[in-house]
Scaffold this motif. Structure first.
Motif, PDB file in Angstrom:
ATOM      1  N   ASP A 127     -34.686  97.790  47.340  1.00 27.33           N
ATOM      2  CA  ASP A 127     -33.995  97.823  46.056  1.00 27.33           C
ATOM      3  C   ASP A 127     -32.494  98.004  46.257  1.00 27.33           C
ATOM      4  N   LEU A 128     -32.158  98.891  47.181  1.00 25.55           N
ATOM      5  CA  LEU A 128     -30.748  99.166  47.426  1.00 25.55           C
ATOM      6  C   LEU A 128     -30.049  97.919  47.952  1.00 25.55           C
ATOM      7  N   LEU A 129     -30.706  97.207  48.887  1.00 25.68           N
ATOM      8  CA  LEU A 129     -30.120  95.982  49.420  1.00 25.68           C
ATOM      9  C   LEU A 129     -29.998  94.928  48.322  1.00 25.68           C
ATOM     10  N   ALA A 130     -31.008  94.889  47.442  1.00 23.54           N
ATOM     11  CA  ALA A 130     -30.952  93.929  46.344  1.00 23.54           C
ATOM     12  C   ALA A 130     -29.767  94.240  45.441  1.00 23.54           C
ATOM     13  N   GLN A 131     -29.567  95.531  45.201  1.00 27.66           N
ATOM     14  CA  GLN A 131     -28.457  95.975  44.367  1.00 27.66           C
ATOM     15  C   GLN A 131     -27.106  95.575  44.971  1.00 27.66           C
ATOM     16  N   LEU A 132     -27.075  95.505  46.305  1.00 27.43           N
ATOM     17  CA  LEU A 132     -25.847  95.117  46.997  1.00 27.43           C
ATOM     18  C   LEU A 132     -25.786  93.607  47.204  1.00 27.43           C
ATOM     19  N   GLY A 133     -26.706  92.889  46.556  1.00 20.82           N
ATOM     20  CA  GLY A 133     -26.682  91.425  46.624  1.00 20.82           C
ATOM     21  C   GLY A 133     -27.306  90.850  47.875  1.00 20.82           C
ATOM     22  N   GLY A 135     -30.764  90.876  48.487  1.00 22.88           N
ATOM     23  CA  GLY A 135     -32.207  90.784  48.291  1.00 22.88           C
ATOM     24  C   GLY A 135     -32.862  89.651  49.060  1.00 22.88           C
ATOM     25  N   GLU A 136     -32.069  88.616  49.354  1.00 21.60           N
ATOM     26  CA  GLU A 136     -32.621  87.458  50.072  1.00 21.60           C
ATOM     27  C   GLU A 136     -32.352  87.535  51.571  1.00 21.60           C
ATOM     28  N   ARG A 137     -31.771  88.612  52.006  1.00 18.70           N
ATOM     29  CA  ARG A 137     -31.341  88.679  53.415  1.00 18.70           C
ATOM     30  C   ARG A 137     -32.051  89.794  54.195  1.00 18.70           C
ATOM     31  N   GLY A 148     -18.995  90.594  55.611  1.00 16.25           N
ATOM     32  CA  GLY A 148     -19.142  91.337  54.361  1.00 16.25           C
ATOM     33  C   GLY A 148     -20.579  91.768  54.144  1.00 16.25           C
ATOM     34  N   GLN A 149     -21.508  90.891  54.501  1.00 12.13           N
ATOM     35  CA  GLN A 149     -22.925  91.246  54.360  1.00 12.13           C
ATOM     36  C   GLN A 149     -23.265  92.408  55.288  1.00 12.13           C
ATOM     37  N   GLN A 150     -22.710  92.379  56.496  1.00 15.89           N
ATOM     38  CA  GLN A 150     -22.960  93.491  57.423  1.00 15.89           C
ATOM     39  C   GLN A 150     -22.423  94.801  56.852  1.00 15.89           C
ATOM     40  N   GLN A 151     -21.231  94.741  56.249  1.00 18.91           N
ATOM     41  CA  GLN A 151     -20.657  95.947  55.660  1.00 18.91           C
ATOM     42  C   GLN A 151     -21.569  96.476  54.544  1.00 18.91           C
ATOM     43  N   ALA A 156     -25.675 100.354  52.517  1.00 16.19           N
ATOM     44  CA  ALA A 156     -27.042 100.730  52.140  1.00 16.19           C
ATOM     45  C   ALA A 156     -27.579 101.781  53.106  1.00 16.19           C
ATOM     46  N   ARG A 157     -27.307 101.579  54.383  1.00 16.05           N
ATOM     47  CA  ARG A 157     -27.782 102.534  55.378  1.00 16.05           C
ATOM     48  C   ARG A 157     -27.114 103.907  55.175  1.00 16.05           C
TER      49      ARG A 157
END
Ligand SMILES: Nc1ncnc2c1ncn2[C@@H]1O[C@H](COP(=O)(O)OP(=O)(O)OP(=O)(O)O)[C@@H](O)[C@H]1O
Ligand SMILES: [Mg+2]
Lengths: 240, 411
Positions: A127-133, A135-137, A148-151, A156-157
């Protein structure tokens, strides 16, 4: 609001070739729950050194740091390690993620480290990853994610295990402006909603628009504190 | 707040399918170690295969050491005697040692001696049919019923002193196809002529090679008659033997009895069986050569595996610093690494062990490679240590990585 972090005249000195410099010099500050603080200042002003001390990764030469009522100086190495994984969330400028774990596993890692991983935890991480956009990764490896995705995975971590403090070192260094705004904006929202103390070291002064307090350092000392909404926006906008 | 969000219903089934990969109870070192191994399995398999090759090499060198060693020592090692007596001052050289009947009688009278038998060694050949090269054998003269005679696991032991009968060892039987009751020829040169001496196989014993040759055991008088000699005669007035095999009333008394025998019987040297076979020509040199090879192969293994993991480790310094910064303990990092290196090593040793086994099964019985449980177990134990030993430097590097490096700082 409850004070989560407090430093009292913290100093870190280095002696090189008989010359002693104070990388951080008598810094006293206080950060409350739900407060997001930016540490800014010119290169060499002591930002990273300050962050390292707040993280319990570096011990002050003088002064003390109290987090959640506990004096870091009183803790031994192993205790500090446990303290970090329980109470602190981190994002780093580089090498944030474990390359052989997926995005989801990298987030879950904090729960595993704390021995608190279960299905509910996995769901929360998703959910947290989805919230950060992202969800598909979820299954992507670090090498399959943009900077940016890594950041955002790192953010999330930093939040998944309900820490008391989140420390972010240059979270936008590898991002373009738009991404940077997005990442820091989301970060600020999560810090406020989770009632954490957030501390971000940044060179990009435009990012300070999302914070509640700007601590400007110079030569190891606090040069200026900006903590009213309007002054913060003025400070950030002046750099646009 | 995101944590409080209710879980969407449709996720339920998906969550179940994920369950096996959850492994919630898996301690963090295991999780990190095996995730990483699996992600880079190609690379790690390669190093496992290197260990497998080293395992094969070490096991074969060990098997060869046993096999070649057996060729030298089998008979003396299995001798049914507690003391082996040589002529004194011959440096335990069996061909040089010459003992006459009177000394045998003196030994028999020493208190504490249960029995004594004589042993005489020579070489001969057994002609094989067709174009096959004749089989070279050790022709060994013994006294029927006395120490020195091997047991017969098929057929019977020898009876009369002059019988034209023989006990052949397993190696002779395998290479000639002879069975109990068969008659075969021993060929020897006597004077200047090749003579054929027919013998009946009375019994077959286990592997009893001597001097890297299969053995044929005959009664002493027969031996005297058929052995190669430069002059054809009717045998010397007083027969001469090479060794005496002595059984003691109390085998634990070796030290005292050896001293007593050397004291009371003139011109003899008493040793145990191990000293006897270690003194055969070439045995010690051969074994130490093979042991050196084995040692260096293991050393190469340690260095190769250690080098590989060290490079891997150095590439991971930043990542390990990050892991420590977010709260992974030094112990967890070290255990994860050791788990990896142990798993890789064990996998390699298993592959190598299985490969060796398959190869060994395809070898003919005449190849001098012998795998005994003890030698294989020792080799495996040494091989499994390759990983952890090679990894010591890496463990040190890993435990020295400071979490501060995650922030780009170092103290
Ligand atoms: N290990 C060290 N030994 C000696 N001096 C050090 C050490 N670490 C930091 N310093 C000094 O302390 C001062 C503060 O360094 P720090 O890295 O905290 O600055 P910073 O504000 O993070 O700078 P930047 O914006 O360039 O990252 C600098 O003058 C630096 O040279
Ligand atoms: Mg810095």
């Amino acid at each position: 609001m409850k004070t989560i972090l407090q430093t009292n005249a913290v100093t870190k000195s280095y002696t090189v070739d008989n010359v002693t410099i104070n990388a951080v010099n008598e810094v006293s500050l206080e950060i409350k729950a739900g407060e997001f603080v930016a540490i800014v200042g010119p290169s060499g002003s002591g930002k990273t050194t300050m962050l390292a001390m707040l993280a319990g990764l570096l011990s002050p030469t003088r002064g003390n740091i109290v987090i959640d009522g506990q004096d870091l100086a009183a803790m031994k190495e192993a205790r500090l390690t446990r303290f970090r994984r329980q109470k602190i969330g981190f994002t780093f400028q580089a090498n944030n993620l474990v390359p052989y774990l997926s995005a989801l596993e990298n987030v879950e890692l904090m729960l595993r480290l704390n021995g608190r991983f279960d299905r509910a935890g996995r769901q929360r991480a998703k959910d947290l990853l989805a919230q950060l956009g992202l969800g598909e990764r979820l299954k992507n490896l670090t090498s399959q994610l943009s900077g940016g995705q890594q950041q955002r995975v790192a953010i999330a971590r930093a939040l998944i295990h309900n820490p008391q403090i989140v420390l972010a070192d240059e979270p936008t260094a590898s991002l373009d402006t738009e991404r940077a705004y997005q990442v820091v904006g989301t970060f600020a929202g999560l810090i406020q909603s989770q009632n954490l103390a957030g501390i971000m070291v940044t060179h990009d002064l435009r990012m300070t628009r999302y914070v509640d307090k700007i601590i400007q350092m110079r030569d190891g000392q606090i040069n200026k504190i900006i903590d009213t909404r309007q002054a913060i926006l003025d400070f950030a906008d002046a750099r646009n | 707040m995101y944590i409080e969000q209710p879980l969407p219903k449709q996720r339920a089934s998906k969550r179940l399918t994920l369950a096996p990969s959850l492994a919630p109870g898996l301690p963090i070192p295991f999780f990190l170690a095996f995730k990483e191994l699996w992600r880079y399995r190609g690379r790690y398999l390669l190093i496992s295969l290197v260990i497998a090759l080293i395992t094969t090499l070490v096991l074969f060198i060990g098997g060869l050491a046993e096999g070649l060693g057996a060729g030298n020592k089998e008979y003396l090692d299995k001798l049914n005697a507690d003391v082996v007596l040589y002529q004194a001052n011959v440096d335990l050289s069996i061909p040089s040692s010459r003992i006459d009947r009177s000394r045998v009688n003196n030994v028999r009278r020493v208190e504490g001696v249960k029995d004594v038998g004589t042993i005489s060694f020579s070489n001969a050949t057994i002609p094989l049919g067709g174009n096959a090269a004749p089989l070279k054998v050790s022709l060994i003269g013994i006294e029927p019923g006395k120490p020195g005679e091997p047991p017969a696991f098929e057929g019977e032991t020898l009876k009369g002193k002059r019988d034209r009968a023989a006990i052949i060892d397993k190696n002779t039987a395998l290479r000639t196809g002879l069975q109990v009751g068969d008659v075969f020829n021993i060929k020897s040169i006597q004077g200047t002529e090749e003579k054929l001496h027919p013998l009946t196989v009375a019994g077959i014993t286990d592997g009893r090679q001597y001097s890297i040759q299969p053995s044929v055991f005959v009664p002493y008088q027969t031996w005297e008659d058929i052995k190669p000699k430069s002059v054809v005669d009717n045998g010397p007035e007083t027969p001469i033997f090479n060794l005496m095999a002595v059984q003691l009333d109390n085998p634990r008394d070796f030290e005292a009895m050896a001293a007593r025998l050397e004291n009371q019987v003139s011109e003899v040297e008493a040793v145990d069986r191990k000293t006897a076979y270690e003194s055969t020509p070439g045995y010690s040199a051969q074994q130490s050569t093979l042991n050196t090879q084995r040692f260096f192969t293991l050393l190469i293994g340690v260095l190769v595996v250690g080098g590989f993991f060290q490079i891997q480790t150095l590439q991971k310094v930043a990542q390990v610093g990050m892991l420590k910064a977010i709260g992974t303990s030094n112990l967890s990092v070290a255990i994860a690494f050791l788990l990896q290196i142990i798993a890789i090593t064990i996998l390699g040793v298993l592959i190598g062990g299985a490969g060796t086994l398959l190869l060994a099964l395809s070898f003919p019985a005449t190849v001098p490679i012998v795998f005994t449980p003890e030698s294989v177990a020792t080799a495996i134990a040494a091989l499994v240590l390759i990983g952890p030993l090679g990894g010591l430097v890496s463990v040190r590097i890993l435990t020295k990585v400071e979490p501060l490096t995650a922030l780009g700082l170092a103290s």
